[in-house]
Design a protein around this motif. Structure first.
Motif, PDB file in Angstrom:
ATOM      1  N   ALA A  72       0.826  -1.208   0.000  1.00  0.00           N
ATOM      2  CA  ALA A  72       0.000   0.000   0.000  1.00  0.00           C
ATOM      3  C   ALA A  72       0.860   1.259   0.000  1.00  0.00           C
ATOM      4  N   LYS A  73       1.995   1.205   0.699  1.00  0.00           N
ATOM      5  CA  LYS A  73       2.900   2.347   0.730  1.00  0.00           C
ATOM      6  C   LYS A  73       4.316   1.845   0.504  1.00  0.00           C
ATOM      7  N   GLU A  74       5.001   2.438  -0.453  1.00  0.00           N
ATOM      8  CA  GLU A  74       6.387   2.075  -0.713  1.00  0.00           C
ATOM      9  C   GLU A  74       7.124   3.260  -1.300  1.00  0.00           C
ATOM     10  N   TRP A  75       8.433   3.273  -1.101  1.00  0.00           N
ATOM     11  CA  TRP A  75       9.254   4.395  -1.520  1.00  0.00           C
ATOM     12  C   TRP A  75      10.491   3.875  -2.241  1.00  0.00           C
ATOM     13  N   PRO A  76      10.695   4.221  -3.495  1.00  0.00           N
ATOM     14  CA  PRO A  76      11.911   3.791  -4.195  1.00  0.00           C
ATOM     15  C   PRO A  76      13.123   4.575  -3.705  1.00  0.00           C
ATOM     16  N   ILE A  77      14.256   3.903  -3.646  1.00  0.00           N
ATOM     17  CA  ILE A  77      15.516   4.544  -3.251  1.00  0.00           C
ATOM     18  C   ILE A  77      16.393   4.660  -4.492  1.00  0.00           C
ATOM     19  N   PHE A  78      16.800   5.894  -4.823  1.00  0.00           N
ATOM     20  CA  PHE A  78      17.631   6.140  -5.997  1.00  0.00           C
ATOM     21  C   PHE A  78      19.053   6.511  -5.576  1.00  0.00           C
ATOM     22  N   ASN A  79      19.990   6.207  -6.460  1.00  0.00           N
ATOM     23  CA  ASN A  79      21.379   6.559  -6.226  1.00  0.00           C
ATOM     24  C   ASN A  79      21.617   8.015  -6.619  1.00  0.00           C
ATOM     25  N   SER A  80      22.150   8.798  -5.682  1.00  0.00           N
ATOM     26  CA  SER A  80      22.377  10.220  -5.948  1.00  0.00           C
ATOM     27  C   SER A  80      23.804  10.529  -6.378  1.00  0.00           C
ATOM     28  N   GLY A 272      -1.029  -3.450   4.673  1.00  0.00           N
ATOM     29  CA  GLY A 272      -2.034  -3.304   3.633  1.00  0.00           C
ATOM     30  C   GLY A 272      -1.442  -3.450   2.242  1.00  0.00           C
ATOM     31  N   TYR A 273      -2.348  -3.580   1.272  1.00  0.00           N
ATOM     32  CA  TYR A 273      -1.936  -3.800  -0.106  1.00  0.00           C
ATOM     33  C   TYR A 273      -2.691  -2.846  -1.035  1.00  0.00           C
ATOM     34  N   LYS A 274      -2.140  -2.701  -2.217  1.00  0.00           N
ATOM     35  CA  LYS A 274      -2.849  -2.037  -3.295  1.00  0.00           C
ATOM     36  C   LYS A 274      -2.611  -2.838  -4.565  1.00  0.00           C
ATOM     37  N   LEU A 275      -3.430  -2.598  -5.557  1.00  0.00           N
ATOM     38  CA  LEU A 275      -3.308  -3.286  -6.835  1.00  0.00           C
ATOM     39  C   LEU A 275      -3.099  -2.269  -7.939  1.00  0.00           C
ATOM     40  N   GLU A 276      -2.382  -2.698  -8.964  1.00  0.00           N
ATOM     41  CA  GLU A 276      -2.272  -1.908 -10.187  1.00  0.00           C
ATOM     42  C   GLU A 276      -2.780  -2.762 -11.336  1.00  0.00           C
ATOM     43  N   SER A 277      -3.740  -2.230 -12.066  1.00  0.00           N
ATOM     44  CA  SER A 277      -4.322  -2.948 -13.195  1.00  0.00           C
ATOM     45  C   SER A 277      -4.377  -2.016 -14.390  1.00  0.00           C
ATOM     46  N   TYR A 278      -4.084  -2.560 -15.564  1.00  0.00           N
ATOM     47  CA  TYR A 278      -4.138  -1.764 -16.798  1.00  0.00           C
ATOM     48  C   TYR A 278      -5.362  -2.197 -17.602  1.00  0.00           C
ATOM     49  N   VAL A 279      -6.317  -1.269 -17.771  1.00  0.00           N
ATOM     50  CA  VAL A 279      -7.563  -1.573 -18.470  1.00  0.00           C
ATOM     51  C   VAL A 279      -7.560  -0.871 -19.822  1.00  0.00           C
ATOM     52  N   LEU A 280      -8.372  -1.381 -20.737  1.00  0.00           N
ATOM     53  CA  LEU A 280      -8.492  -0.748 -22.049  1.00  0.00           C
ATOM     54  C   LEU A 280      -8.984   0.690 -21.895  1.00  0.00           C
ATOM     55  N   ALA A 281      -8.464   1.562 -22.754  1.00  0.00           N
ATOM     56  CA  ALA A 281      -8.836   2.974 -22.661  1.00  0.00           C
ATOM     57  C   ALA A 281     -10.344   3.160 -22.788  1.00  0.00           C
ATOM     58  N   SER A 282     -10.997   2.349 -23.608  1.00  0.00           N
ATOM     59  CA  SER A 282     -12.449   2.457 -23.774  1.00  0.00           C
ATOM     60  C   SER A 282     -13.189   2.067 -22.494  1.00  0.00           C
ATOM     61  N   VAL A 337      -6.919  -1.995  -1.472  1.00  0.00           N
ATOM     62  CA  VAL A 337      -7.525  -3.230  -0.990  1.00  0.00           C
ATOM     63  C   VAL A 337      -8.024  -3.032   0.435  1.00  0.00           C
ATOM     64  N   ALA A 338      -9.164  -3.645   0.762  1.00  0.00           N
ATOM     65  CA  ALA A 338      -9.744  -3.524   2.089  1.00  0.00           C
ATOM     66  C   ALA A 338      -8.789  -4.045   3.159  1.00  0.00           C
ATOM     67  N   GLU A 339      -8.847  -3.457   4.355  1.00  0.00           N
ATOM     68  CA  GLU A 339      -7.916  -3.811   5.425  1.00  0.00           C
ATOM     69  C   GLU A 339      -8.084  -5.256   5.889  1.00  0.00           C
ATOM     70  N   ASN A 340      -9.301  -5.791   5.784  1.00  0.00           N
ATOM     71  CA  ASN A 340      -9.547  -7.158   6.259  1.00  0.00           C
ATOM     72  C   ASN A 340      -9.307  -8.207   5.182  1.00  0.00           C
ATOM     73  N   SER A 341      -8.588  -7.844   4.118  1.00  0.00           N
ATOM     74  CA  SER A 341      -8.328  -8.782   3.033  1.00  0.00           C
ATOM     75  C   SER A 341      -7.366  -9.865   3.498  1.00  0.00           C
ATOM     76  N   PRO A 342      -7.407 -11.052   2.885  1.00  0.00           N
ATOM     77  CA  PRO A 342      -6.484 -12.121   3.269  1.00  0.00           C
ATOM     78  C   PRO A 342      -5.055 -11.790   2.850  1.00  0.00           C
ATOM     79  N   THR A 343      -4.112 -12.523   3.402  1.00  0.00           N
ATOM     80  CA  THR A 343      -2.698 -12.311   3.076  1.00  0.00           C
ATOM     81  C   THR A 343      -2.430 -12.698   1.622  1.00  0.00           C
TER      82      THR A 343
END
Length: 432
Positions: A72-80, A272-282, A337-343
Motif C-alpha cells: 500500500a505504501k512504498e518508496w523507491p531509493i535512488f542513487n544520488s 495493507g496492499y494495493k493493486l495496479e491494473s491496466y484496463v483498455l482505454a475504452s 484493498v480492504a484492510e480485512n483482506s487475506p494475506t
C-alpha cells in the motif's frame, strides 16, 4: 368305423395351422397396443422442469482484468552519486527504521575534486593579493594546471550529462535530475572559461583595472558554488531510510558501479496492499474513483475473494502488448484493498472484477433461457401447470444475464432450459 376315424383325424390336422397363425397375430397386436398405451401415458405425464421465479434483483455490469499486488505504501531509493557501491548494509526482506544507513557509495573521486577546488580557491585569493605584481612562471604553470583540471571537469560533467539524458529519455529519472546535470555541465564550462580568463589575467596583472577586484570576487563565488555542490554529493553518498519499513527489489552487490539516478531498492510498509491494473482505454471511461471492485486470487485450496476500491485512474493511456502480441492503449488503475483482506504475495497476479453499471430492482433471467421467436425473443413459462411461450422485450445485458422490460411480472415461473425434449405449448409441467 375305421373310415370315420380317419376322417376325423384329417379334419383335426386341417384346423391346427389356422389356430397357430391367429395366436401370432394376437401377440403382435398386443405388443403394438402396449406401445401405443405407453406412448399415450408418456405424453400424458407431466414434464419435469427447472424454473426461475421472477423476483426483482440488482443488475450489475462490468469486466475482469488482471492486477498486480503491491504494498500500500512504498518508496523507491535512488542513487544520488555516481560511483562504486562500497558498503551494503541490508538485504531483501530486512526490517529497517527511519534514519538507518542502507548503503554507502565510494567518495574518493569526489574528495579529490573537492580538495582541488579548495586549492583553487586559496590560490585565487593569493592571486588577488598579488594582483599588482608581475606574474612569474610558477603562477602561469599553476593556472595552466587549473585549466587542465577544469577541462577534466568539463569532460566528466559532459559524460554525466549524456548518461542522465539517456536515463531521462528512458523514463528512469525525473526531469529535475536531468536539468541538474545540465546545470553542472554549464557550470563546469563556465569555470573553464574563467580559468582561461584567469591565465590571461595573470599576464595582465601588472596593469591596474577597475574590474580586477570584481573579477576575483566572482571567481571565488563560482568556486565556492562548486565546493558546496561536491560537499552535498559527498553527504548523499551515505543513503539512509526515510521511513520505517522492509527492503525489496534489491539486486546490487558491493563493488557494483552504479550510475546516478538508478533505483537501488524499495522500502515498503507491511500494512495493507494495493493493486495496479491496466484496463483498455475504452473501459477506463466507465471507471470512477471510489468504485468498488471484486478481487479474486487463485490458491491451491480454491479461489479467495475480497473487496477493493478504485483509488486512482491515470489521466493518460500507455501502450501495452496483449498476450496475443497486439498493441493496446491501456490506462493504469490503482486499487486500494480492504484492510480485512487475506494475506497475499507481493508481486503476484489476481483477477480484478470492475463494476461499471448497477441498476436496482430489475427482473432478470439467464441469457440461456431466451430463444428467438417471431422476429423477437421469448421464454417458456408455466401457466396453470402447462407450458406457454411468452414473448419478451430485453433490456440491459451483461455476460450471463439480461433484464426484461416487457412480458414478465414478479412471480412468473420461467423455464431455465428452453430446449427440453417434448416441450411444447400446453404440455403439462411439474417442478423438478
Amino acid at each position: 368305423m375305421v373310415i370315420e376315424k380317419a376322417k376325423f383325424n384329417r379334419t383335426s390336422n386341417r384346423f391346427k395351422l389356422p389356430k397357430f397363425k391367429n395366436s401370432r397375430f394376437l401377440m403382435i397386436g398386443g405388443l403394438a397396443l402396449l406401445i401405443i398405451i405407453a406412448v399415450t401415458i408418456s405424453k400424458a405425464m407431466p414434464l419435469q422442469v427447472d424454473v426461475i421465479t421472477m423476483q426483482p434483483n440488482d443488475f450489475s455490469k462490468g469486466f475482469t482484468e488482471e492486477g498486480e499486488v503491491m504494498a500500500a505504501k512504498e518508496w523507491p531509493i535512488f542513487n544520488s552519486v555516481e560511483g562504486k557501491l562500497e558498503s551494503l548494509k541490508v538485504e531483501n526482506g530486512d526490517s529497517v527504521i527511519k534514519g538507518q544507513v542502507l548503503l554507502e557509495m565510494s567518495t574518493s573521486v569526489l574528495n579529490y575534486q573537492l580538495e582541488g577546488l579548495k586549492a583553487q580557491f586559496q590560490s585565487l585569493e593569493g592571486q588577488r593579493l598579488e594582483k599588482y605584481k608581475s606574474p612569474d612562471q610558477a603562477q602561469i604553470a599553476q593556472q595552466t594546471l587549473f585549466i587542465q583540471l577544469a577541462e577534466k571537469d568539463v569532460q566528466t560533467e559532459e559524460e554525466n550529462l549524456g548518461r542522465q539524458k539517456a536515463l531521462f529519455e528512458a523514463g528512469s529519472i525525473a526531469r529535475v535530475q536531468y536539468e541538474e546535470a545540465e546545470r553542472a555541465f554549464e557550470k563546469a564550462k563556465n569555470l573553464l572559461d574563467q580559468q582561461k580568463l584567469g591565465l590571461q589575467l595573470i599576464y595582465e596583472q601588472h596593469q591596474t583595472s577597475q574590474g580586477t577586484e570584481l573579477y576575483y570576487s566572482n571567481q571565488k563565488k563560482a568556486l565556492q558554488a562548486q565546493i558546496d555542490q561536491l560537499e552535498e554529493k559527498i553527504s548523499k553518498a551515505v543513503v539512509v531510510a526515510q521511513q520505517d519499513g522492509f527492503i525489496k527489489d534489491l539486486s546490487l552487490k558491493e563493488g557494483n558501479v552504479i550510475p546516478q539516478g538508478q533505483q537501488i531498492m524499495t522500502v515498503f510498509t507491511n500494512g495493507g496492499y494495493k493493486l495496479e491494473s491496466y484496463v483498455l482505454a475504452s473501459d477506463a471511461l466507465d471507471i470512477k474513483v471510489g468504485n468498488p471492485v471484486q478481487v479474486i486470487q487463485e490458491t491451491s485450496s480454491g479461489n479467495k475473494s475480497f473487496e477493493g476500491t478504485v483509488d486512482e485512474v491515470a489521466i493518460s493511456a500507455v501502450e501495452k502488448i496483449s498476450p496475443l502480441g497486439l498493441k493496446e492503449n491501456r490506462v493504469k488503475v490503482t486499487i486500494q484493498v480492504a484492510e480485512n483482506s487475506p494475506t497475499v504475495v507481493l508481486g503476484s497476479n489476481v483477477d480484478v472484477m470492475f463494476t461499471t453499471l448497477e441498476v436496482q430492482d430489475q427482473l432478470m433471467i439467464p441469457k440461456t433461457s431466451l430463444f428467438p421467436y417471431q422476429e423477437g425473443d421469448a421464454v417458456w413459462i408455466i401457466q396453470e401447470g402447462k407450458a406457454k411461450i411468452q414473448p419478451v422485450k430485453k433490456g440491459l445485458e451483461n455476460d450471463s444475464q439480461v433484464t426484461i422490460l416487457e412480458g414478465l411480472t414478479e412471480g412468473d415461473q420461467v423455464l431455465q432450459d428452453p430446449n427440453l425434449k417434448e416441450l411444447q405449448e400446453g404440455k403439462r409441467l411439474k417442478l423438478a
